[in-house]
Design a protein around this motif. Structure first.
Motif, PDB file in Angstrom:
ATOM      1  N   ASP A   4     -52.338 111.421 -12.042  1.00  0.00           N
ATOM      2  CA  ASP A   4     -51.454 112.671 -12.346  1.00  0.00           C
ATOM      3  C   ASP A   4     -51.443 113.112 -13.858  1.00  0.00           C
ATOM      4  N   ARG A   5     -52.719 112.943 -14.593  1.00  0.00           N
ATOM      5  CA  ARG A   5     -52.930 113.218 -15.941  1.00  0.00           C
ATOM      6  C   ARG A   5     -52.838 114.675 -16.267  1.00  0.00           C
ATOM      7  N   GLU A   6     -53.095 115.480 -15.193  1.00  0.00           N
ATOM      8  CA  GLU A   6     -53.134 117.027 -15.243  1.00  0.00           C
ATOM      9  C   GLU A   6     -51.492 117.304 -15.586  1.00  0.00           C
ATOM     10  N   THR A  20     -42.072 123.593 -30.524  1.00  0.00           N
ATOM     11  CA  THR A  20     -42.602 124.561 -31.686  1.00  0.00           C
ATOM     12  C   THR A  20     -42.458 125.994 -31.693  1.00  0.00           C
ATOM     13  N   ASP A  21     -42.094 126.503 -30.638  1.00  0.00           N
ATOM     14  CA  ASP A  21     -41.686 127.990 -30.613  1.00  0.00           C
ATOM     15  C   ASP A  21     -40.875 128.405 -31.766  1.00  0.00           C
ATOM     16  N   PRO A  22     -39.697 127.703 -32.125  1.00  0.00           N
ATOM     17  CA  PRO A  22     -38.989 128.258 -33.268  1.00  0.00           C
ATOM     18  C   PRO A  22     -39.343 128.418 -34.333  1.00  0.00           C
ATOM     19  N   TRP A  23     -40.756 127.630 -34.902  1.00  0.00           N
ATOM     20  CA  TRP A  23     -41.368 127.619 -35.912  1.00  0.00           C
ATOM     21  C   TRP A  23     -42.484 128.347 -35.954  1.00  0.00           C
ATOM     22  N   GLY A  24     -42.653 129.325 -34.816  1.00  0.00           N
ATOM     23  CA  GLY A  24     -43.855 130.257 -34.765  1.00  0.00           C
ATOM     24  C   GLY A  24     -45.089 129.323 -34.580  1.00  0.00           C
ATOM     25  N   VAL A  25     -45.001 128.077 -33.954  1.00  0.00           N
ATOM     26  CA  VAL A  25     -46.386 127.564 -33.966  1.00  0.00           C
ATOM     27  C   VAL A  25     -46.446 127.381 -32.126  1.00  0.00           C
ATOM     28  N   LYS A  26     -47.881 127.700 -31.895  1.00  0.00           N
ATOM     29  CA  LYS A  26     -48.279 127.463 -30.519  1.00  0.00           C
ATOM     30  C   LYS A  26     -49.431 126.516 -30.328  1.00  0.00           C
ATOM     31  N   VAL A  27     -48.923 125.599 -29.433  1.00  0.00           N
ATOM     32  CA  VAL A  27     -49.981 124.626 -28.980  1.00  0.00           C
ATOM     33  C   VAL A  27     -50.866 125.157 -27.939  1.00  0.00           C
ATOM     34  N   GLU A  28     -52.088 125.126 -28.198  1.00  0.00           N
ATOM     35  CA  GLU A  28     -53.134 125.773 -27.007  1.00  0.00           C
ATOM     36  C   GLU A  28     -53.359 125.122 -26.168  1.00  0.00           C
ATOM     37  N   ARG A  29     -53.614 123.507 -26.293  1.00  0.00           N
ATOM     38  CA  ARG A  29     -53.860 122.785 -25.108  1.00  0.00           C
ATOM     39  C   ARG A  29     -53.569 121.220 -25.625  1.00  0.00           C
ATOM     40  N   VAL A  30     -53.249 120.709 -24.313  1.00  0.00           N
ATOM     41  CA  VAL A  30     -52.812 119.115 -24.463  1.00  0.00           C
ATOM     42  C   VAL A  30     -53.633 118.558 -23.438  1.00  0.00           C
ATOM     43  N   GLU A  31     -54.010 117.243 -23.622  1.00  0.00           N
ATOM     44  CA  GLU A  31     -54.893 116.617 -22.732  1.00  0.00           C
ATOM     45  C   GLU A  31     -54.747 115.178 -22.909  1.00  0.00           C
ATOM     46  N   VAL A  32     -54.585 114.685 -21.558  1.00  0.00           N
ATOM     47  CA  VAL A  32     -54.486 113.027 -21.812  1.00  0.00           C
ATOM     48  C   VAL A  32     -55.649 112.662 -21.552  1.00  0.00           C
ATOM     49  N   LYS A  33     -56.574 112.021 -22.441  1.00  0.00           N
ATOM     50  CA  LYS A  33     -58.136 111.654 -22.405  1.00  0.00           C
ATOM     51  C   LYS A  33     -58.020 109.990 -21.898  1.00  0.00           C
ATOM     52  N   ASP A  34     -57.517 109.174 -22.444  1.00  0.00           N
ATOM     53  CA  ASP A  34     -57.414 107.869 -22.634  1.00  0.00           C
ATOM     54  C   ASP A  34     -56.246 107.306 -22.452  1.00  0.00           C
ATOM     55  N   VAL A  35     -56.299 106.539 -21.258  1.00  0.00           N
ATOM     56  CA  VAL A  35     -55.068 105.786 -20.932  1.00  0.00           C
ATOM     57  C   VAL A  35     -55.349 104.256 -21.205  1.00  0.00           C
ATOM     58  N   ARG A  36     -54.618 103.718 -21.988  1.00  0.00           N
ATOM     59  CA  ARG A  36     -54.770 102.230 -22.110  1.00  0.00           C
ATOM     60  C   ARG A  36     -53.938 101.510 -21.661  1.00  0.00           C
ATOM     61  N   LEU A  37     -54.160 100.832 -20.440  1.00  0.00           N
ATOM     62  CA  LEU A  37     -53.098  99.875 -19.394  1.00  0.00           C
ATOM     63  C   LEU A  37     -52.989  98.666 -20.237  1.00  0.00           C
ATOM     64  N   PRO A  38     -51.737  98.185 -20.143  1.00  0.00           N
ATOM     65  CA  PRO A  38     -51.324  96.931 -20.879  1.00  0.00           C
ATOM     66  C   PRO A  38     -52.131  95.848 -19.935  1.00  0.00           C
ATOM     67  N   VAL A  39     -52.500  94.781 -20.551  1.00  0.00           N
ATOM     68  CA  VAL A  39     -53.296  93.650 -19.825  1.00  0.00           C
ATOM     69  C   VAL A  39     -52.431  93.104 -18.747  1.00  0.00           C
ATOM     70  N   GLN A  40     -51.131  93.040 -18.737  1.00  0.00           N
ATOM     71  CA  GLN A  40     -50.470  92.428 -17.545  1.00  0.00           C
ATOM     72  C   GLN A  40     -50.567  93.578 -16.454  1.00  0.00           C
ATOM     73  N   LEU A  41     -50.491  94.724 -16.596  1.00  0.00           N
ATOM     74  CA  LEU A  41     -50.334  95.750 -15.632  1.00  0.00           C
ATOM     75  C   LEU A  41     -51.908  95.584 -15.038  1.00  0.00           C
ATOM     76  N   GLN A  42     -52.949  95.628 -15.650  1.00  0.00           N
ATOM     77  CA  GLN A  42     -54.274  95.396 -15.190  1.00  0.00           C
ATOM     78  C   GLN A  42     -54.593  94.492 -14.169  1.00  0.00           C
ATOM     79  N   ARG A  43     -53.829  93.100 -14.613  1.00  0.00           N
ATOM     80  CA  ARG A  43     -53.946  92.049 -13.874  1.00  0.00           C
ATOM     81  C   ARG A  43     -53.050  92.259 -12.390  1.00  0.00           C
ATOM     82  N   ALA A  44     -51.974  93.040 -12.567  1.00  0.00           N
ATOM     83  CA  ALA A  44     -51.095  93.178 -11.534  1.00  0.00           C
ATOM     84  C   ALA A  44     -51.885  94.074 -10.627  1.00  0.00           C
TER      85      ALA A  44
END
Length: 74
Positions: A4-6, A20-44
């Motif tokens: 569900d990265r999107e 960031t809107d109160p400061w007049g800053v606009k974030v144009e894009r956010v992406e979740v590119k690399d997810v590193r799973l804990p070793v314990q979760l990988q094993r599970a």
């Protein structure tokens, strides 16, 4: 998180926009590119996948035995 990265990216974008809107800053894009799973979760996850494969193998073996039993009966 992996599947569900999107949606997570959109939620992060919304949260950042609110902050960031109160400061007049606009974030144009956010992406979740690399997810590193804990070793314990990988094993599970690997153990879960192995259990699912074993369960399917048992079902297939049982179906084969059932067919063989029917064939012997006939």
């Amino acid at each position: 998180m992996l599947s569900d990265r999107e949606a997570i990216s959109l939620q992060m974008q919304s949260t950042l926009d609110e902050a960031t809107d109160p400061w007049g800053v606009k974030v144009e894009r956010v992406e979740v590119k690399d997810v590193r799973l804990p070793v314990q979760l990988q094993r599970a996850m690997a153990a879960e996948a192995e259990a699912a494969r074993e369960a399917r193998a048992k079902v297939i073996a049982a179906e084969g035995e059932q067919k063989a039993s029917r064939a012997l009966k006939e």
